[in-house]
Design an enzyme around this catalytic site. Sequence first.
Site, mmCIF file in Angstrom:
data_model
loop_
_atom_site.group_PDB
_atom_site.id
_atom_site.type_symbol
_atom_site.label_atom_id
_atom_site.label_comp_id
_atom_site.label_asym_id
_atom_site.label_seq_id
_atom_site.Cartn_x
_atom_site.Cartn_y
_atom_site.Cartn_z
ATOM 1 C CE1 TYR A 184 -12.053 -16.894 11.491
ATOM 2 C CE2 TYR A 184 -10.081 -17.936 12.735
ATOM 3 C CZ TYR A 184 -10.730 -16.833 11.925
ATOM 4 O OH TYR A 184 -9.911 -15.980 11.491
ATOM 5 N N GLY A 188 0.907 -1.237 -0.095
ATOM 6 C CA GLY A 188 -0.042 0.067 0.098
ATOM 7 C C GLY A 188 0.769 1.231 -0.145
#
Length: 324
Positions: free
Chosen positions: A194, A44
């Site tokens: 999960y 980024g």
Amino acid sequence: MFRLITGIPGPSGFGSGSTGEQVTQGIDATALTVIITGGASGIGLETSRVLAQRNAHVIIGARNMEAANEAKQLILKDNNTARIDILKLNLASLKSVEAFADQFISLNLSLNILINNAGIMFCPYQLSEDGIEMQFATNHLGHFYLTSLLLDKMKETAKSTGIEGRIVNLSSVAHIHTYYKGIRFNRINEETSYSDKKAYGQSKLANILHANELAQRLQFWNQAEGANITVNSVHPGLIMTNLFKYSATSMRILKFFTCFLWKNVPQGAATTCYVALHPKLKGVSGKYFVDCNEFKPSRLATDEALAKELWDFSNKLIDAAQTT
């Protein structure tokens, strides 16, 4: 795979060895304003640096404002004419997303490009402040909401300037490793089953599905409203950044045995920069890019019914969070 290993360019003229600077060489982005989430670190930051180098006005949305300011100063150190601003953004909080959008709109700037870059990876099970599984909340839902809040500004900019608007969703090849049927709509917050890896894959699949469904809707809106906006998703490649903080040891071991598949940070930013700026992609929408070339994603990623279901599900989650 051969192109990935050798770096041989694809049809675009670029490949896995290309950098952000190389794929934007000669492009003048002076007229463009760009928002990039997570633009203060990793790929980024490199994307922010390259776009600023091409004269774009870059707005970095970041959770850690101290790190964001350091990133801004780093860019300015090498390019003292860079136009860089930072605004606070926590994608795991829908209130923060809304506050960021309100603050940006209050600046009365144009918005040409939105790069949904920020993300988390392989984190232990936890819920966001809105009560949503953290990887899905951060990687998908926060960006979904941000995009919807800024879309009118992008339409307005595209119509008033005549410049094509672009939205770029950062996905991952990890989208192929997800839960059964792709998105666990009825069990999005289930803890007992999960999997940090599958939850990440689910969120990255959602990034592609979001881009594809938005592309379909934009096609209608562009015709009806005279706007001109495209949206695509990208896989940046395997890059050792802070994204791996929850699995650093295992990733270093993996990198040792698969070193030929990994990129450095300038190479990792290339596909994002290419899709955001390159004139060859004018009018191209609803596609998935790897190494600066169009690539076919998984079967689930091209499932139109799944994309529509995700769109409705995401809006329901946002509505539910806002009423609690």
